[in-house]
Design an enzyme around this catalytic site. Structure first.
Site, PDB file in Angstrom:
ATOM      1  N   THR A 286       0.751  -1.132   0.110  1.00  0.00           N
ATOM      2  CA  THR A 286       0.085  -0.374   0.077  1.00  0.00           C
ATOM      3  C   THR A 286       0.680   1.190   0.210  1.00  0.00           C
ATOM      4  O   THR A 286       1.741   1.562   0.297  1.00  0.00           O
ATOM      5  CB  THR A 286      -1.138  -0.224   1.345  1.00  0.00           C
ATOM      6  OG1 THR A 286      -1.506   1.068   1.588  1.00  0.00           O
ATOM      7  CG2 THR A 286       0.088  -0.340   2.616  1.00  0.00           C
TER       8      THR A 286
ATOM      9  N   TYR B 247      -1.941   0.394  10.299  1.00  0.00           N
ATOM     10  CA  TYR B 247      -1.684  -0.487   9.063  1.00  0.00           C
ATOM     11  C   TYR B 247      -1.000  -0.354   8.801  1.00  0.00           C
ATOM     12  O   TYR B 247      -0.262  -1.114   7.663  1.00  0.00           O
ATOM     13  CB  TYR B 247      -2.912   0.470   8.452  1.00  0.00           C
ATOM     14  CG  TYR B 247      -3.199  -0.258   6.167  1.00  0.00           C
ATOM     15  CD1 TYR B 247      -2.735  -1.831   6.196  1.00  0.00           C
ATOM     16  CD2 TYR B 247      -3.074   0.750   6.139  1.00  0.00           C
ATOM     17  CE1 TYR B 247      -3.702  -2.015   5.174  1.00  0.00           C
ATOM     18  CE2 TYR B 247      -3.690  -0.106   4.900  1.00  0.00           C
ATOM     19  CZ  TYR B 247      -3.380  -0.930   4.944  1.00  0.00           C
ATOM     20  OH  TYR B 247      -3.447  -1.379   3.222  1.00  0.00           O
TER      21      TYR B 247
ATOM     22  N   PHE C 289      -2.385   2.636  -4.636  1.00  0.00           N
ATOM     23  CA  PHE C 289      -2.821   3.610  -4.212  1.00  0.00           C
ATOM     24  C   PHE C 289      -4.425   3.885  -4.404  1.00  0.00           C
ATOM     25  O   PHE C 289      -4.270   2.719  -3.209  1.00  0.00           O
ATOM     26  CB  PHE C 289      -2.585   4.920  -5.417  1.00  0.00           C
ATOM     27  CG  PHE C 289      -1.009   5.363  -5.048  1.00  0.00           C
ATOM     28  CD1 PHE C 289      -0.183   4.271  -4.853  1.00  0.00           C
ATOM     29  CD2 PHE C 289      -0.829   6.042  -4.309  1.00  0.00           C
ATOM     30  CE1 PHE C 289       1.799   4.547  -4.554  1.00  0.00           C
ATOM     31  CE2 PHE C 289       0.514   6.775  -3.955  1.00  0.00           C
ATOM     32  CZ  PHE C 289       1.899   6.033  -4.067  1.00  0.00           C
TER      33      PHE C 289
ATOM     34  N   ARG D 123      -9.710  14.792   8.632  1.00  0.00           N
ATOM     35  CA  ARG D 123      -9.770  13.356   9.523  1.00  0.00           C
ATOM     36  C   ARG D 123      -8.365  13.164   9.445  1.00  0.00           C
ATOM     37  O   ARG D 123      -7.381  13.271   8.494  1.00  0.00           O
ATOM     38  CB  ARG D 123     -10.260  11.964   8.371  1.00  0.00           C
ATOM     39  CG  ARG D 123     -10.103  11.026   8.712  1.00  0.00           C
ATOM     40  CD  ARG D 123     -10.743   9.947   7.772  1.00  0.00           C
ATOM     41  NE  ARG D 123      -9.872   9.572   6.811  1.00  0.00           N
ATOM     42  CZ  ARG D 123      -9.735   8.974   5.363  1.00  0.00           C
ATOM     43  NH1 ARG D 123     -11.778   7.932   5.574  1.00  0.00           N
ATOM     44  NH2 ARG D 123      -8.734   8.811   4.653  1.00  0.00           N
TER      45      ARG D 123
HETATM   46  N1  UDP Z   1     -13.312  11.140   2.132  1.00  0.00           N
HETATM   47  C1  UDP Z   1     -13.806  12.591   2.357  1.00  0.00           C
HETATM   48  N2  UDP Z   1     -15.586  11.953   3.046  1.00  0.00           N
HETATM   49  C2  UDP Z   1     -15.598  10.164   3.035  1.00  0.00           C
HETATM   50  C3  UDP Z   1     -14.512   9.551   2.752  1.00  0.00           C
HETATM   51  C4  UDP Z   1     -13.275  10.109   2.487  1.00  0.00           C
HETATM   52  O1  UDP Z   1     -13.921  13.634   2.725  1.00  0.00           O
HETATM   53  O2  UDP Z   1     -16.145  10.040   3.672  1.00  0.00           O
HETATM   54  C5  UDP Z   1     -11.920  11.793   2.233  1.00  0.00           C
HETATM   55  C6  UDP Z   1     -10.534  11.611   2.217  1.00  0.00           C
HETATM   56  O3  UDP Z   1     -10.378  12.539   3.677  1.00  0.00           O
HETATM   57  C7  UDP Z   1      -9.924  11.332   1.274  1.00  0.00           C
HETATM   58  C8  UDP Z   1      -9.859  10.835   0.689  1.00  0.00           C
HETATM   59  O4  UDP Z   1     -11.246  11.232   0.289  1.00  0.00           O
HETATM   60  O5  UDP Z   1      -8.807  12.381   1.547  1.00  0.00           O
HETATM   61  C9  UDP Z   1      -9.599   9.100  -0.263  1.00  0.00           C
HETATM   62  O6  UDP Z   1      -9.970   8.774   1.160  1.00  0.00           O
HETATM   63  P1  UDP Z   1     -10.596   7.214   0.875  1.00  0.00           P
HETATM   64  O7  UDP Z   1     -10.653   6.537   2.699  1.00  0.00           O
HETATM   65  O8  UDP Z   1     -11.130   6.216   0.325  1.00  0.00           O
HETATM   66  O9  UDP Z   1      -9.027   6.574   0.389  1.00  0.00           O
HETATM   67  P2  UDP Z   1      -7.399   6.892   1.424  1.00  0.00           P
HETATM   68  O10 UDP Z   1      -7.311   7.854   0.643  1.00  0.00           O
HETATM   69  O11 UDP Z   1      -7.597   6.937   3.347  1.00  0.00           O
HETATM   70  O12 UDP Z   1      -6.637   5.092   0.859  1.00  0.00           O
END
Ligand code: UDP
Length: 326
Positions: free
Chosen positions: A117, A141, A166, A279
């Site tokens: 990852t 993770y 990604f 987040r």
């Molecule tokens: N994201 C968001 N709202 C959500 C879920 C995800 O704004 O309800 C954003 C998150 O902060 C990140 C992007 O979408 O910038 C992709 O998040 P995801 O969890 O799909 O994948 P990650 O990049 O964390 O592996």
């Protein structure tokens, strides 16, 4: 000879099994169905319900089947859960890898393709991220996956390819298998729950990042392109190619707002949004340099259009609003 797919009932694993069997490969699956789905198991594969931490199940599989190589997807993968419960990740992911490697060594299986990852990089120092960049995971993770990569490297006579994905997205075009996580945390399936009537709005996690529209940029790569990369990696090892690590991404970044706009276009519906807090642990940008996989593995992603990727996800979710439960 067969390919053992660990975690073949999960999202990416099931798509990989589909592509492998479509190419005529003999496939054996082991999955404990903790996060995988019985209905995602390809009928063309031989299935063992079991845990990779159980050396007896692995012994049975390696005794009953002539296994040529392992493709390893079986791991927990929710970042927030890993922060709350790191030992679950070190147990299932890291210890699971140890038992799997022990069994492979005992049975003389000398090739592994590992599902790694971008979370192994942590906060990137530059964009796009190359395989040579520093690995400094910011959550258990990513740390567990990096530890797994490192373990593989030290096993004498074992040849490996680690694939650092990604953002996996989309589903097989027929819509027969797709993404179904409980709980769902990923952006695209959550966005699509709005037009499905399963949620009122999507919360954008932060709009004050140093990016053009203030929301995070991610590199979305179609699950079938990921699956195909595993087959290319397997063939690379079969042909005597060197052990190596590859990024898998499109090289293109899309913001959260751009993904929502693309989903509105695909679904033909307005998607209500709210701005929420950032987040924890989300880097502003994660974009892959994946020229190495293109050059060495001859990987050529087929899904280069984000709307097309979302369209395949939409087809799956529309036909399976409750995932595999339907
Ligand atoms: N994201 C968001 N709202 C959500 C879920 C995800 O704004 O309800 C954003 C998150 O902060 C990140 C992007 O979408 O910038 C992709 O998040 P995801 O969890 O799909 O994948 P990650 O990049 O964390 O592996």
């Amino acid at each position: 000879m067969a390919i053992l797919v660990c975690g073949g009932a999960g999202y990416i694993g099931a798509h990989a099994v589909h592509q492998l069997t479509a190419k005529g490969e003999k496939v054996v699956i082991i999955d404990n169905l903790q996060t995988g789905h019985r209905k995602a198991i390809n009928p063309a594969a031989k299935f063992y319900e079991g845990d990779i931490r159980n050396c007896d199940v692995l012994k049975k599989i390696f005794t009953e089947n002539k296994i040529e190589a392992v493709i390893h997807f079986a791991a927990n993968s929710i970042v927030s859960e890993s922060v709350k419960n790191p030992l679950k990740y070190f147990n299932n992911n890291v210890y699971g890898m140890q038992v799997l490697l022990e069994s492979m060594v005992n049975f003389g299986v000398d090739k592994i393709v590992f599902s790694s990852t971008a979370a192994t990089y942590g906060e990137p120092e530059k964009i796009p991220i190359s395989e040579k960049d520093k690995t400094a995971p910011t959550n258990p993770y990513g740390e567990s996956k990096l530890m797994m990569e490192k373990m593989i490297k030290w096993i004498p006579n074992l040849r490996y390819v680690s694939l650092r994905y990604f953002n996996a997205a989309g589903a097989i075009e027929s819509g027969s298998i797709g993404e179904d996580h409980q709980p769902e945390t990923h952006l695209i399936p959550l966005i699509l729950q709005v037009p499905l009537g399963k949620r009122d709005h999507i919360t954008i996690f932060g709009n004050d990042y140093p990016t053009p529209d203030g929301t995070c940029l991610r590199d979305y790569v179609h699950v079938i392109d990921l699956a195909d990369a595993h087959i290319l990696a397997l063939n690379h090892l079969r042909e005597g190619g060197e052990s190596d690590i590859f990024n898998l991404g499109s090289g293109q970044g899309f913001s959260v707002k751009e993904i929502i706009a693309a989903a509105e276009k695909v679904t033909g519906q307005n998607i209500k949004t709210e701005i929420g807090e950032r987040r924890a642990g989300d880097p502003a940008q994660l974009i892959a340099a994946s020229d190495k996989a293109r050059k060495i593995l001859k990987w050529t992603p087929q899904f280069t259009n984000i709307e097309k990727i979302i369209e395949t996800a939409w087809k799956w979710h529309k036909n399976h609003p409750n995932g595999y439960e339907d």
